[in-house]
Design a protein around this motif. Structure first.
Motif, PDB file in Angstrom:
ATOM      1  N   ALA A 175       0.804  -1.228   0.000  1.00  0.00           N
ATOM      2  CA  ALA A 175       0.000   0.000   0.000  1.00  0.00           C
ATOM      3  C   ALA A 175       0.834   1.274   0.000  1.00  0.00           C
ATOM      4  CB  ALA A 175      -0.943  -0.010   1.193  1.00  0.00           C
ATOM      5  N   GLY A 176       1.897   1.317   0.829  1.00  0.00           N
ATOM      6  CA  GLY A 176       2.688   2.529   0.955  1.00  0.00           C
ATOM      7  C   GLY A 176       3.549   2.851  -0.238  1.00  0.00           C
ATOM      8  N   GLN A 177       3.658   1.918  -1.187  1.00  0.00           N
ATOM      9  CA  GLN A 177       4.405   2.209  -2.406  1.00  0.00           C
ATOM     10  C   GLN A 177       3.589   3.038  -3.404  1.00  0.00           C
ATOM     11  OE1 GLN A 177       5.688  -1.843  -3.479  1.00  0.00           O
ATOM     12  NE2 GLN A 177       7.795  -1.186  -3.102  1.00  0.00           N
ATOM     13  N   TYR A 178       2.373   3.402  -3.009  1.00  0.00           N
ATOM     14  CA  TYR A 178       1.588   4.298  -3.861  1.00  0.00           C
ATOM     15  C   TYR A 178       2.349   5.595  -4.117  1.00  0.00           C
ATOM     16  CZ  TYR A 178      -2.563   6.668  -5.731  1.00  0.00           C
ATOM     17  OH  TYR A 178      -3.452   7.332  -6.538  1.00  0.00           O
ATOM     18  N   SER A 179       3.054   6.085  -3.105  1.00  0.00           N
ATOM     19  CA  SER A 179       3.844   7.304  -3.290  1.00  0.00           C
ATOM     20  C   SER A 179       4.969   7.082  -4.287  1.00  0.00           C
ATOM     21  CB  SER A 179       4.407   7.789  -1.954  1.00  0.00           C
ATOM     22  OG  SER A 179       5.250   6.811  -1.370  1.00  0.00           O
ATOM     23  N   ASP A 180       5.534   5.868  -4.322  1.00  0.00           N
ATOM     24  CA  ASP A 180       6.565   5.545  -5.309  1.00  0.00           C
ATOM     25  C   ASP A 180       5.977   5.548  -6.718  1.00  0.00           C
ATOM     26  OD1 ASP A 180       8.442   5.149  -3.240  1.00  0.00           O
ATOM     27  OD2 ASP A 180       7.806   3.083  -3.005  1.00  0.00           O
ATOM     28  N   LEU A 181       4.751   5.047  -6.837  1.00  0.00           N
ATOM     29  CA  LEU A 181       4.068   5.076  -8.126  1.00  0.00           C
ATOM     30  C   LEU A 181       3.874   6.511  -8.602  1.00  0.00           C
ATOM     31  CD1 LEU A 181       2.370   3.742 -10.435  1.00  0.00           C
ATOM     32  CD2 LEU A 181       0.385   4.019  -8.919  1.00  0.00           C
ATOM     33  N   LEU A 182       3.389   7.363  -7.712  1.00  0.00           N
ATOM     34  CA  LEU A 182       3.161   8.762  -8.087  1.00  0.00           C
ATOM     35  C   LEU A 182       4.461   9.445  -8.478  1.00  0.00           C
ATOM     36  CD1 LEU A 182       0.566   9.907  -5.391  1.00  0.00           C
ATOM     37  CD2 LEU A 182       0.137   9.042  -7.712  1.00  0.00           C
ATOM     38  N   ALA A 183       5.550   9.140  -7.763  1.00  0.00           N
ATOM     39  CA  ALA A 183       6.846   9.742  -8.087  1.00  0.00           C
ATOM     40  C   ALA A 183       7.330   9.295  -9.455  1.00  0.00           C
ATOM     41  CB  ALA A 183       7.868   9.376  -7.012  1.00  0.00           C
ATOM     42  N   GLU A 184       7.153   8.021  -9.771  1.00  0.00           N
ATOM     43  CA  GLU A 184       7.588   7.526 -11.084  1.00  0.00           C
ATOM     44  C   GLU A 184       6.737   8.127 -12.193  1.00  0.00           C
ATOM     45  OE1 GLU A 184      10.097   5.657 -13.653  1.00  0.00           O
ATOM     46  OE2 GLU A 184      10.291   5.753 -11.470  1.00  0.00           O
ATOM     47  N   LEU A 185       5.440   8.226 -11.966  1.00  0.00           N
ATOM     48  CA  LEU A 185       4.566   8.845 -12.959  1.00  0.00           C
ATOM     49  C   LEU A 185       4.967  10.296 -13.210  1.00  0.00           C
ATOM     50  CD1 LEU A 185       1.122   7.430 -11.777  1.00  0.00           C
ATOM     51  CD2 LEU A 185       2.277   6.872 -13.932  1.00  0.00           C
ATOM     52  N   LYS A 186       5.265  11.008 -12.150  1.00  0.00           N
ATOM     53  CA  LYS A 186       5.686  12.406 -12.299  1.00  0.00           C
ATOM     54  C   LYS A 186       6.967  12.504 -13.108  1.00  0.00           C
ATOM     55  CE  LYS A 186       6.728  16.593  -9.658  1.00  0.00           C
ATOM     56  NZ  LYS A 186       6.829  17.195  -8.281  1.00  0.00           N
ATOM     57  N   ALA A 187       7.926  11.623 -12.841  1.00  0.00           N
ATOM     58  CA  ALA A 187       9.190  11.625 -13.586  1.00  0.00           C
ATOM     59  C   ALA A 187       8.968  11.321 -15.057  1.00  0.00           C
ATOM     60  CB  ALA A 187      10.145  10.610 -12.967  1.00  0.00           C
ATOM     61  N   MET A 188       7.927  10.580 -15.355  1.00  0.00           N
ATOM     62  CA  MET A 188       7.598  10.227 -16.739  1.00  0.00           C
ATOM     63  C   MET A 188       6.768  11.304 -17.421  1.00  0.00           C
ATOM     64  SD  MET A 188       6.535   6.259 -15.946  1.00  0.00           S
ATOM     65  CE  MET A 188       5.878   5.923 -17.595  1.00  0.00           C
ATOM     66  N   GLY A 189       6.322  12.320 -16.655  1.00  0.00           N
ATOM     67  CA  GLY A 189       5.419  13.305 -17.209  1.00  0.00           C
ATOM     68  C   GLY A 189       4.012  12.763 -17.384  1.00  0.00           C
ATOM     69  N   ARG A 190       3.657  11.810 -16.513  1.00  0.00           N
ATOM     70  CA  ARG A 190       2.354  11.146 -16.595  1.00  0.00           C
ATOM     71  C   ARG A 190       1.586  11.355 -15.300  1.00  0.00           C
ATOM     72  NH1 ARG A 190       0.798   8.389 -21.462  1.00  0.00           N
ATOM     73  NH2 ARG A 190       2.663   7.544 -22.463  1.00  0.00           N
ATOM     74  N   SER A 191       0.349  10.852 -15.279  1.00  0.00           N
ATOM     75  CA  SER A 191      -0.471  10.895 -14.073  1.00  0.00           C
ATOM     76  C   SER A 191      -1.214   9.579 -13.927  1.00  0.00           C
ATOM     77  CB  SER A 191      -1.475  12.054 -14.147  1.00  0.00           C
ATOM     78  OG  SER A 191      -2.478  11.780 -15.112  1.00  0.00           O
ATOM     79  N   VAL A 192      -1.885   9.415 -12.785  1.00  0.00           N
ATOM     80  CA  VAL A 192      -2.631   8.188 -12.535  1.00  0.00           C
ATOM     81  C   VAL A 192      -3.675   7.943 -13.619  1.00  0.00           C
ATOM     82  CG1 VAL A 192      -4.274   7.101 -10.952  1.00  0.00           C
ATOM     83  CG2 VAL A 192      -2.248   8.219 -10.045  1.00  0.00           C
ATOM     84  N   THR A 193      -4.247   9.002 -14.153  1.00  0.00           N
ATOM     85  CA  THR A 193      -5.289   8.834 -15.166  1.00  0.00           C
ATOM     86  C   THR A 193      -4.765   8.235 -16.465  1.00  0.00           C
ATOM     87  OG1 THR A 193      -4.990  11.127 -15.914  1.00  0.00           O
ATOM     88  CG2 THR A 193      -6.673  10.717 -14.238  1.00  0.00           C
ATOM     89  N   ASP A 194      -3.429   8.189 -16.624  1.00  0.00           N
ATOM     90  CA  ASP A 194      -2.862   7.544 -17.809  1.00  0.00           C
ATOM     91  C   ASP A 194      -2.842   6.024 -17.685  1.00  0.00           C
ATOM     92  OD1 ASP A 194      -2.147   9.823 -19.447  1.00  0.00           O
ATOM     93  OD2 ASP A 194      -0.582  10.266 -17.972  1.00  0.00           O
ATOM     94  N   ILE A 195      -3.052   5.507 -16.465  1.00  0.00           N
ATOM     95  CA  ILE A 195      -3.069   4.056 -16.265  1.00  0.00           C
ATOM     96  C   ILE A 195      -4.427   3.520 -16.714  1.00  0.00           C
ATOM     97  CG2 ILE A 195      -2.871   2.169 -14.606  1.00  0.00           C
ATOM     98  CD1 ILE A 195      -1.175   4.046 -12.860  1.00  0.00           C
ATOM     99  N   LYS A 196      -4.412   2.638 -17.677  1.00  0.00           N
ATOM    100  CA  LYS A 196      -5.660   2.118 -18.238  1.00  0.00           C
ATOM    101  C   LYS A 196      -6.053   0.764 -17.670  1.00  0.00           C
ATOM    102  CE  LYS A 196      -5.668   5.799 -20.638  1.00  0.00           C
ATOM    103  NZ  LYS A 196      -6.514   6.934 -20.167  1.00  0.00           N
TER     104      LYS A 196
END
Length: 239
Positions: free
Chosen positions: A34-55
């Protein structure tokens, strides 16, 4: 962490999930703890992406250290979650398996448990809805992931082949860093339900063409499935 064009890891060698870039967005493979959600958000930000890009989220199996934030993505963002049919009940928290731990070393085991707890491993929310998948299914998600049945660690364990990034995601079909002993290199994963079935799945890996083979625990393997299957055959023989 970017491993290759279109291929990213979320987490680390202890617990990892993966993002695949494709036409129309991203596919997430596994969801850590569960706590790796912040890691997901950080990686998405580095990619120039957001959660809404996950299909879509595709789970290699239903264990708690692979489904960590999947329900959050599903309930808050409407992102569908796919899992092998035989592991659907496990992902919903309706059943579990507790095979023997086997060999362990205090340092490695303590490190794994400490990291998991620090990252919310005790706060797992089980899925309330999943979409069951089967061997050979090709999902309508970025990268066109194809399901490869790899039973053994659990009855419904699957691999996810994504030729677009030359990768096969395998969850706990094997490990390259044993979380209980710290031993590195391709080897059987701990907490496996059916060792005989797992050995058969190890041999099956050679039939799937991919350079990258990506486990849920341990460093990425980038020397292809055939060499990997040979390494696992040697490891199985001495296990």
């Amino acid at each position: 962490m970017q491993l290759a064009p279109g291929l990213h890891r979320v987490g680390n060698d202890i617990i990892a999930a993966y993002l695949v870039e494709g036409d129309g967005g991203l596919t997430l493979i596994d969801a850590g703890v569960a706590g790796q959600y912040s890691d997901l958000l950080a990686e998405l930000k580095a990619m120039g992406r957001s959660v809404t890009d996950i299909k879509g989220v595709v789970l290699t199996h239903g264990d708690s250290d692979h489904i960590g934030y999947a329900e959050r993505l599903r309930s808050e963002h409407g992102i569908p979650v796919y899992v092998g049919e035989a592991d659907a009940a496990r992902a919903r928290g309706e059943e579990s398996s507790h095979p023997a731990w086997g060999k362990a070393r205090i340092g490695a085991t303590t490190g794994f448990l400490w990291y998991s707890m620090r990252k919310g491993g005790m706060r797992t929310k089980y899925l309330t809805e999943v979409i069951p998948v089967h061997d050979g299914d090709v999902l309508d998600l970025p990268g066109s992931p194809r399901i490869v049945a790899l039973p053994g660690h659990s009855a419904g364990s699957i691999g996810i082949a994504v030729p677009a990034v030359d990768a096969l995601f395998v969850g706990d079909a094997f490990t390259t860093r044993h979380v209980l002993t710290g031993k590195r290199g391709p080897q059987p994963a701990p907490f496996t339900d059916d060792q005989d079935a797992a050995r058969e799945s190890h041999a099956k890996l050679a039939t799937v063409e991919a350079r990258w083979v990506l486990p849920g625990h341990g460093p990425a393997w980038d020397r292809g499935t055939r060499e990997l299957a040979a390494e696992l055959a040697r490891a199985d023989a001495t296990a």
